[in-house]
Design an enzyme around this catalytic site. Structure first.
Site, PDB file in Angstrom:
ATOM      1  N   ARG A  24      12.491   0.507   0.867  1.00  0.00           N
ATOM      2  CA  ARG A  24      13.381   1.613   0.492  1.00  0.00           C
ATOM      3  C   ARG A  24      14.675   1.584   1.286  1.00  0.00           C
ATOM      4  O   ARG A  24      15.722   2.021   0.815  1.00  0.00           O
ATOM      5  CB  ARG A  24      12.711   2.964   0.768  1.00  0.00           C
ATOM      6  CG  ARG A  24      11.892   3.496  -0.381  1.00  0.00           C
ATOM      7  CD  ARG A  24      11.313   4.846  -0.064  1.00  0.00           C
ATOM      8  NE  ARG A  24      12.306   5.928  -0.110  1.00  0.00           N
ATOM      9  CZ  ARG A  24      11.990   7.222  -0.054  1.00  0.00           C
ATOM     10  NH1 ARG A  24      10.730   7.601   0.070  1.00  0.00           N
ATOM     11  NH2 ARG A  24      12.927   8.148  -0.088  1.00  0.00           N
ATOM     12  N   GLU A  37      -3.250 -10.556   2.040  1.00  0.00           N
ATOM     13  CA  GLU A  37      -4.455  -9.738   1.794  1.00  0.00           C
ATOM     14  C   GLU A  37      -5.668 -10.649   1.564  1.00  0.00           C
ATOM     15  O   GLU A  37      -5.627 -11.506   0.686  1.00  0.00           O
ATOM     16  CB  GLU A  37      -4.193  -8.816   0.586  1.00  0.00           C
ATOM     17  CG  GLU A  37      -5.414  -8.171  -0.036  1.00  0.00           C
ATOM     18  CD  GLU A  37      -6.247  -7.344   0.941  1.00  0.00           C
ATOM     19  OE1 GLU A  37      -5.662  -6.622   1.775  1.00  0.00           O
ATOM     20  OE2 GLU A  37      -7.491  -7.430   0.880  1.00  0.00           O
ATOM     21  N   CYS A  47     -11.895   5.771   0.431  1.00  0.00           N
ATOM     22  CA  CYS A  47     -12.646   7.027   0.431  1.00  0.00           C
ATOM     23  C   CYS A  47     -13.282   7.298  -0.922  1.00  0.00           C
ATOM     24  O   CYS A  47     -14.149   8.153  -1.046  1.00  0.00           O
ATOM     25  CB  CYS A  47     -11.731   8.198   0.767  1.00  0.00           C
ATOM     26  SG  CYS A  47     -10.720   7.909   2.203  1.00  0.00           S
TER      27      CYS A  47
END
Lengths: 460, 460
Positions: A24, A37, A47
């Site tokens: 940004r 990753e 969660c």
């Protein structure tokens, strides 16, 4: 100035929040961003895994907030899936990266490095612990694997080891899948780390009510496997429980090996040490999420708390700073909420035991009250407990267990504790009142009043 | 020392809380306590009246927290029902009391006097306003009368005048009783006093959705009655609405005439002026509840806010002080919540208009977000608006409208405002997160973040 490069290790909440915020503030001409990753997914809700396994959430993709393709397309952030960072050289500013599919390794230079490697489930060092059918649940890939294992092998009996948040949520999820569940917990009651014993007892009642066989105060000593290498029983210091499936809910620890081996400071909590701007001890290296340690604002002690909400905030702070802005992370106060077996469980601040460990002398007050005005249809019960410092009366912590209105009500206590309010001051708080939502004296106010009386009585 | 006497005028929340607290500290030998009550009930929930009229609460007695018999038996507090205090002489320390049943009057001496006369509905000074079938709803007796009027006359068309909390709740209650309802509100949208226009618009949508005909921006000019003296239409500056029943929801004002005539100071809000210990300007005279004015902690201005939660707190403070203890009431910040037509509406602090009136320059931020993690079953929407001071960024007020989780979530903002937090500080708050209760970025945090960006942009 030539283009700089940011490498992010770990594509979930902390890492990708940092990447997005940095982008940004700095365009593609100015900053190249690469995320490394190990798995197949980015920015997912860990969660939400119990709801995937339990069936309330239908598809693993539903848990993904943003895919690698979206990061590439919308933010020009490149994501290397199935890649693992194996070594960091902070002097040379390079990372060694292994392509898990191809098996090749390469060395990649960075100007800024973001470590967001998360946490890993604690695996007990016990005989048989490597048997098939024993699962830890931490990543989305873990959840997908467990979900399909249940679908394919149709287990009839499961044992969950450990009665913390994840263990309880997974126990309930498996009950929802029609599996008979035994939960083995070494402490005298579930949620022993987060809740005081009297509040943990309420949780124990709730999980037994849905049919989970709760074995508190029992320690697992071994796992038995059949000739096929698949687990068939869990052995404890008191008994032996047949099982087609075992889920480990023994908590998680920071996945900090990579940082430690690079000479980056790791604290006594096991998490990477960071300053308020999320800088590690190494120049140009940042960290966020489950892998870092944070300051507990009430005890003043370093803690490692693995929660998506902290990871998002910390990642955002790191990303703003990497992007040339200014932001700080103010610490945590241990707020956590969950839904288990139809009840809401919430806590903030310090438990009685944590308070004692931090050196506080305390008074406590617990009140049982209705969740709505007593005459309003559907009113049920909740128990609110407050832990305050002796003499000063400062709010140190709180716990709520109830059928409705418990979970987010703890936020009121979290903000009060955050601001260092005393329980006496809290008795005057202007909280909302309407019959569908609370009795005229909100449970928080009643508990604060009782705690204030305790404070006065203790030193009056 | 001879026995003293406390006379309490008004047998609801403020008065009876004071009586109970005084009794806790002073036994019957030391303090005689008499409560003078115009009606037939003590300690009832006026906030529950819409649910009685709507049918969710079955019996008026369900709204009574403690009966006169219980006060007499358990606390030796005598209650004179159907008695009205008509005059106070603060020099002679006597009250003139009229027996409304017998019509006789007598003069009663006091050592301590507690004024808890509550509020009365505003009745418009318009032609026909005294017709039968026009109801204000403030006391339990009012609610009982309206409930049986509906049961006996079976009205088909009702007009509610005024779109504040009570008007809206009563409109919904009558829809639940099968009555066609028109709501006439002089302001451009409902809840104009409590909510900013953009938030009030969400409430307007909700009440139209359940079939209420909403007429905003219209002013009632007269009521028409038939030959039987019963209301048959409401006339506005734009139209005429046939009605078998009219409910006034024009707000309430402090019932302070008795105090004013006794020379006791009454403030510009219309409420009795009290100090922090709930003492009025007259020696030995105390007051609490809807009849007093309070300090608004954010604007610093005196306000009169009629709410049971304040009445209970203030009565308790007065009673502790009358009983020889020490307690203070810290003021209010304007928190209010309600459930209307399936949506939750909540506000705290100052609205944009109130903030401007108090002299603040403001920035605002509103965000629409899910009430649960987006993937969690049952997630719906809520809108959270924050009002912050320009430059300082101090939280001045907040409003939330949504289908779930809105009402008590405003308490988080209430505690933040109470403590003078800035929106920038708030972005770091450690609020509870679990998929059934909120997205990983709680709506409060997102709104605070947007407001902080506004603050920076306005003066950056």
């Amino acid at each position: 100035m030539s283009r700089e490069r940011l490498i992010v290790i770990g594509g979930d909440a902390g890492g990708m929040s940092a990447a997005s915020q940095a982008r940004r503030r700095r365009g593609s001409d100015d900053l190249e961003i690469i995320a490394v990753e190990r798995g197949a997914h980015t920015s997912y809700s860990a969660c939400g895994l119990p709801y995937l396994v339990g069936g309330a959430v239908k598809a693993a993709e539903d848990l993904v907030a943003r895919t690698p393709q979206e990061f590439e397309r919308d933010h020009d952030i490149r994501v290397w899936l199935w890649h693992e960072a194996t070594e960091i050289d902070v002097d040379k500013r390079v990372v060694r990266v292994r392509d898990l599919a191809g098996g090749t390794e390469r060395v990649e230079p960075y100007d800024h490095l973001m470590i967001a490697t998360g946490a890993e489930p604690v695996r007990p060092d016990l005989p048989g612990a490597d048997a098939a059918g024993i699962f830890g649940v931490q990543t989305l890939d873990d959840g997908i694997v467990l979900d399909s294992y249940i679908g394919e092998t149709k287990p009839r009996r499961a044992v969950v080891v450990g009665g913390g948040y994840i263990g309880l949520e997974m126990a309930e999820a498996m009950v929802e899948r029609g599996i008979a569940v035994t939960l083995v917990e070494a402490s005298p009651q579930p949620m022993d780390k987060g809740l005081d014993p009297d509040m943990g007892a309420l949780v124990a009642e709730a999980i037994e009510r849905i049919g989970v066989e709760l074995r508190s105060g029992e320690r697992v000593t071994a796992f038995e496997a059949g000739d096929d290498g698949v687990v068939r029983a869990v052995v404890t210091d008191r008994s032996r429980y047949p099982a087609d499936l075992v889920v480990l809910g023994l908590g998680v620890r920071p996945r900090a090996r990579l940082a430690r081996e690079a000479g980056i400071a790791v604290g006594e909590s096991g998490g990477i040490v960071v300053d308020r701007r999320m800088r590690t001890s190494a120049e140009g290296v940042w960290a966020a999420g489950d892998v870092v340690e944070s300051v507990h604002r009430i005890s003043g002690l370093p803690v490692n708390i693995a929660l998506g909400t902290h990871a998002n905030k910390q990642g955002r702070v790191a990303g703003i700073n990497i992007g040339g802005g200014y932001a700080t992370f103010p610490g945590v106060i241990g707020t956590a909420v969950t839904k288990i077996c139809g009840i809401q469980v919430a806590r903030t601040g310090l438990s009685s035991r944590e308070a004692a460990r931090a050196g506080f002398e305390i008074v406590t007050a617990a009140v049982k009250s209705t969740t709505r005005a007593g005459y309003y249809p559907g009113a049920t019960w909740m128990t609110t407990k407050i832990i305050a410092e002796r003499r000063s009366g400062r709010l140190l912590g709180a716990q709520i267990v109830g059928e409705e209105g418990a979970a987010k009500r703890v936020d009121v206590l979290a903000v009060a504790a955050w601001n260092g309010m005393t329980v006496e001051e809290m008795t005057g708080l202007d909280l909302g009142y309407a019959p569908p939502y609370s009795p005229v004296w909100d449970p928080v106010l009643i508990a604060a009043r009782k705690a204030a009386e305790q404070v006065a009585a203790a030193d009056g």
